[in-house]
Design an enzyme around this catalytic site. Sequence first.
Site, PDB file in Angstrom:
ATOM      1  N   GLY A 120      42.988  31.475  53.978  1.00 24.59           N
ATOM      2  CA  GLY A 120      43.054  32.267  55.218  1.00 24.59           C
ATOM      3  C   GLY A 120      41.759  32.142  56.007  1.00 24.59           C
ATOM      4  O   GLY A 120      41.775  31.925  57.231  1.00 24.59           O
ATOM      5  N   THR A 141      37.988  30.842  45.657  1.00 21.19           N
ATOM      6  CA  THR A 141      39.119  31.644  45.197  1.00 21.19           C
ATOM      7  C   THR A 141      39.210  31.527  43.684  1.00 21.19           C
ATOM      8  O   THR A 141      39.004  30.438  43.127  1.00 21.19           O
ATOM      9  CB  THR A 141      40.469  31.212  45.817  1.00 21.19           C
ATOM     10  OG1 THR A 141      41.521  31.855  45.091  1.00 21.19           O
ATOM     11  CG2 THR A 141      40.703  29.716  45.777  1.00 21.19           C
ATOM     12  N   ASP A 143      41.941  31.696  42.316  1.00 27.15           N
ATOM     13  CA  ASP A 143      43.274  31.121  42.080  1.00 27.15           C
ATOM     14  C   ASP A 143      43.251  29.598  41.896  1.00 27.15           C
ATOM     15  O   ASP A 143      44.224  29.029  41.413  1.00 27.15           O
ATOM     16  CB  ASP A 143      44.209  31.446  43.257  1.00 27.15           C
ATOM     17  CG  ASP A 143      44.313  32.938  43.514  1.00 27.15           C
ATOM     18  OD1 ASP A 143      44.077  33.719  42.575  1.00 27.15           O
ATOM     19  OD2 ASP A 143      44.612  33.329  44.659  1.00 27.15           O
ATOM     20  N   GLY A 186      46.563  34.853  40.352  1.00 34.26           N
ATOM     21  CA  GLY A 186      46.710  33.448  40.705  1.00 34.26           C
ATOM     22  C   GLY A 186      47.611  33.194  41.894  1.00 34.26           C
ATOM     23  O   GLY A 186      47.823  32.046  42.283  1.00 34.26           O
ATOM     24  N   HIS A 289      42.029  43.180  38.683  1.00 34.50           N
ATOM     25  CA  HIS A 289      40.757  42.782  39.318  1.00 34.50           C
ATOM     26  C   HIS A 289      39.606  42.601  38.321  1.00 34.50           C
ATOM     27  O   HIS A 289      38.519  42.171  38.727  1.00 34.50           O
ATOM     28  CB  HIS A 289      40.385  43.787  40.406  1.00 34.50           C
ATOM     29  CG  HIS A 289      41.329  43.704  41.581  1.00 34.50           C
ATOM     30  ND1 HIS A 289      42.582  44.248  41.528  1.00 34.50           N
ATOM     31  CD2 HIS A 289      41.213  43.097  42.790  1.00 34.50           C
ATOM     32  CE1 HIS A 289      43.209  44.002  42.674  1.00 34.50           C
ATOM     33  NE2 HIS A 289      42.403  43.300  43.455  1.00 34.50           N
ATOM     34  N   ARG A 292      38.244  39.303  38.601  1.00 28.42           N
ATOM     35  CA  ARG A 292      37.514  38.930  39.815  1.00 28.42           C
ATOM     36  C   ARG A 292      36.116  39.528  39.880  1.00 28.42           C
ATOM     37  O   ARG A 292      35.226  38.977  40.524  1.00 28.42           O
ATOM     38  CB  ARG A 292      38.314  39.419  41.014  1.00 28.42           C
ATOM     39  CG  ARG A 292      38.717  38.316  41.912  1.00 28.42           C
ATOM     40  CD  ARG A 292      39.717  38.758  42.897  1.00 28.42           C
ATOM     41  NE  ARG A 292      39.236  39.755  43.820  1.00 28.42           N
ATOM     42  CZ  ARG A 292      40.000  40.284  44.777  1.00 28.42           C
ATOM     43  NH1 ARG A 292      41.255  39.909  44.901  1.00 28.42           N
ATOM     44  NH2 ARG A 292      39.522  41.177  45.596  1.00 28.42           N
TER      45      ARG A 292
HETATM   46  O1  F6P Z   1      43.510  35.402  45.887  1.00 34.96           O
HETATM   47  C1  F6P Z   1      42.780  36.077  44.920  1.00 34.96           C
HETATM   48  C2  F6P Z   1      43.577  37.263  44.394  1.00 34.96           C
HETATM   49  O2  F6P Z   1      42.805  37.896  43.398  1.00 34.96           O
HETATM   50  C3  F6P Z   1      44.968  36.899  43.871  1.00 34.96           C
HETATM   51  O3  F6P Z   1      44.924  36.309  42.597  1.00 34.96           O
HETATM   52  C4  F6P Z   1      45.637  38.246  43.934  1.00 34.96           C
HETATM   53  O4  F6P Z   1      47.043  38.126  44.062  1.00 34.96           O
HETATM   54  C5  F6P Z   1      45.058  38.850  45.181  1.00 34.96           C
HETATM   55  O5  F6P Z   1      43.833  38.190  45.431  1.00 34.96           O
HETATM   56  C6  F6P Z   1      44.815  40.334  45.089  1.00 34.96           C
HETATM   57  O6  F6P Z   1      44.391  40.752  46.327  1.00 34.96           O
HETATM   58  P1  F6P Z   1      43.782  42.186  46.599  1.00 34.96           P
HETATM   59  O7  F6P Z   1      42.386  42.210  46.052  1.00 34.96           O
HETATM   60  O8  F6P Z   1      43.843  42.315  48.070  1.00 34.96           O
HETATM   61  O9  F6P Z   1      44.649  43.183  45.878  1.00 34.96           O
END
Ligand code: F6P
Length: 365
Positions: A120, A141, A143, A186, A289, A292
């Site tokens: 994006g 990312t 992903d 992912g 999360h 992440r």
């Molecule tokens: O694109 C990264 C990601 O962590 C995806 O794996 C997941 O579907 C999405 O973002 C979750 O997004 P958000 O943090 O907006 O809930």
Amino acid sequence: MRKRVLVATGGGDCPGLNAVIRAIVLRASRERDWEVVGSINAFDGVLKEPNEILVLGEKEVAGVHIRGGTIIGTTNKGGPFAWPIKNPDGSWDTADRSDEMLRRLQYLGVDAVINIGGDGSQQISQRLFEKGCNIIGVPKTIDNDLSATDFTFGFQTAVQEATTAVDKLVTTAASHNRVFVLEVMGRYAGWIGLHSAVAGGAHVCLIPEIPYDIKKVIERIYSRFHRGRGYAIIVISEGAKPVGGDIHYAESSEVGYKNIRLGGVAAKLIVELKQAGLETDIRETVLGHLQRGGTPIAYDRILATQFGVEAFEMVLREEFGKMVAYRHPNIVAVPFAEAISHYNFVNPESDLVKAARGVGICMGD
Ligand code: F6P
């Protein structure tokens, strides 16, 4: 007057973002006539009144490469081409503020922009480039779904988290003779699921690229039980779907959030397994999360550092309209148009899928 490069981080955060920012700043600090500024929360910092722009020097980035998240914040809502505007009746519209953003960049004395983000964000980069912005992209990312680069930073950290989760679930599953379903992120790509299933030694791995047959999944689970004793671990990617079925998602009610929200697929799988006759105890874990946040592993810090240094050197070479990418063993520059043209999905015929099948992992087919 010194030249300015503005750095922004957009989209979901990702381990390694700070290592990129640090690398840009440290590389720029070796050029006397350049300074780095950061825009807070993607390009919102440029568009807000008053603006939110931070000068980033060696002091600001000292030691940040080991920290997760991003020191300049991020957002996956809105952006210069779709800025959310609240109507008097409470409903929301969007406005294109891209021309205004370019004027603001000029006013701020910005000579070049480095936009660190996923698909994006890089679409925004491409559109800004077409409008004359001196912009360079850095892919990020967890992903790993960008086709222009062999790997994105953050991916290996997410895989490590998911693998640790599999390792932990094995001990509790074995103690209770249970089946565990681990849901990983992912989006539409099964990279995190496949890598963590192989690394953790899962018994079933369900990814979006290979629609699953519930009977095959049950067969593999029962092959792991003898007289009621045994256990099995299923790793399922959030975008996985059954044969003939669709992905499980919810529309987001958050203003300006354009993505659909995936998730809930582990719970759905458990319902399907029970309806199909599975009688073992079964539990779900949604890693969410945790994949992440937190400290990037060494691999991601290194890749992020390479991306940051190369992005700044592309600024020096005035090589705009391109995104840095990793093509083993090189760091290369790929035009935005090519970089965002298609996604990187798991090839069901690939050697990694072959290896997974080779060690007895049921891929659901
Ligand atoms: O694109 C990264 C990601 O962590 C995806 O794996 C997941 O579907 C999405 O973002 C979750 O997004 P958000 O943090 O907006 O809930």
